[in-house]
Scaffold this active site. Structure first.
Site, mmCIF file in Angstrom:
data_model
loop_
_atom_site.group_PDB
_atom_site.id
_atom_site.type_symbol
_atom_site.label_atom_id
_atom_site.label_comp_id
_atom_site.label_asym_id
_atom_site.label_seq_id
_atom_site.Cartn_x
_atom_site.Cartn_y
_atom_site.Cartn_z
ATOM 1 N N PRO A 2 8.980 93.381 95.338
ATOM 2 C CA PRO A 2 8.321 92.081 95.482
ATOM 3 C C PRO A 2 8.257 91.326 94.156
ATOM 4 O O PRO A 2 7.762 91.853 93.167
ATOM 5 C CB PRO A 2 6.920 92.436 95.981
ATOM 6 N N GLU A 3 8.793 90.133 94.155
ATOM 7 C CA GLU A 3 8.650 89.225 93.018
ATOM 8 C C GLU A 3 7.799 88.057 93.499
ATOM 9 O O GLU A 3 7.183 88.133 94.558
ATOM 10 C CB GLU A 3 10.031 88.788 92.503
#
Length: 281
Positions: A2-3
């Site tokens: 996850p960014e």
DNA sequence: CGCGGATCCTGCCTGC
DNA sequence: TGCAGGCAGGATCCGC
């Protein structure tokens, strides 16, 4: 992985499903999940009991739920494989369930599930509206307080490679390996380009690419390629099909047809086009 | 002090 | 079939 776009998808889900609800209890099922919460699991659960969730906020890859009472928040970092799920309280416990939060209204739980345990959650004071442990993190490029001139100045003062700088959360937050590669491809920059050789217009172009790529991913509901990243309802995003270089070794560059290369970088991978992104001499 | 490399962690995938 | 090794990687820690 996850960014920023994936974390923002989760934040929106939490804003919809968790705000306005009062925490009945919290349970820590794996101590590593709260390793940054120094006072320990019992103190963690005690601090949460009876608090109302006022809002869901985010900076870069960190998100937090602001709590009623003292200026504090339940902060989370998803690491590589963390998920914050909103699921019915009767649904079976997930194999990698680390923290479970139940609510007074008897509605769905908030569950922190994390296979590889790089993620963590903690209760922490808010200082100027930001969790104290992340005061050293720079604003992300979607925040109003993000200062482009300041970013350019600090970037050029560095003596390092551009991709390393993009991944440095104290310079710009929210960018991880995937979107760094995508933005560098869009701006036609090689990952090893020394930061001090970049001109201000080139930096602005790169920043524009970072924003374009991330905004596009957000519209698609985020990126997922191993199903570990999901929104609060357990659904994956669709941005994977829009990736230009990441994970596309030997596949043709959409601009010039040259096969995408994969190179070792910081104990992981960097993907780029050998023709569009020439290695600096 | 700035930079860069090692480290943590688990499950999936590949190759022998 | 089974097992070993590679790979995924954000943040932190440590050494130079």
């Amino acid at each position: 992985m996850p960014e920023l776009p994936e974390v923002e998808v989760v934040r929106r889900g939490l804003a919809q499903w968790v705000t306005g609800r009062e925490i009945a209890s919290a349970e820590v099922l794996h101590p590593r999940a709260i390793r940054r919460h120094v006072p320990g699991a019992d103190e963690f659960t005690a601090r949460l009991k009876g608090r109302e969730v006022l809002s869901a906020e985010r900076r870069g890859k960190y998100l937090w739920l602001r709590l009623s009472g003292a200026e504090e928040a339940l902060m989370a970092h998803l690491g590589m494989s963390g998920q914050l799920l909103v699921v019915d309280q009767d649904s079976p416990l997930e194999k990698h369930l680390r923290v479970r939060v139940r609510f007074e209204d008897g509605g769905p739980d908030l569950r922190f599930v994390d296979q590889r345990t790089f993620g963590h959650v903690m209760v922490t004071p808010l200082v100027g509206g930001v969790p104290e442990p992340i005061s050293h993190i720079a604003p992300d490029p979607f925040e109003a307080v993000f200062d482009e001139a300041e970013f350019a100045r600090r970037l050029r003062a560095r003596h390092t490679e551009i991709k390393r700088a993009l991944l440095d959360q104290s310079l710009i937050s929210g960018v991880g390996n995937i979107y760094a590669d995508e933005a560098l491809w869009m701006a036609r920059l090689h990952w090893a380009r020394p930061t001090h050789t970049l001109t201000r217009p080139k930096i602005d172009e790169l920043l524009g690419a970072v924003r374009t790529v991330m905004a596009s991913a957000l519209r698609a509901g985020g990126t997922s390629f191993d199903s570990l990243y999901v929104n609060v309802n357990g659904e994956s995003g669709y941005f994977e099909r829009s990736l230009e270089v990441y994970g596309r070794r030997d596949l043709p560059c959409s601009r010039c047809g040259t096969p995408i290369r994969r190179e070792p970088f910081m104990n992981r991978s960097s993907y780029s086009c050998p023709r569009c992104q020439r290695r600096p001499r």
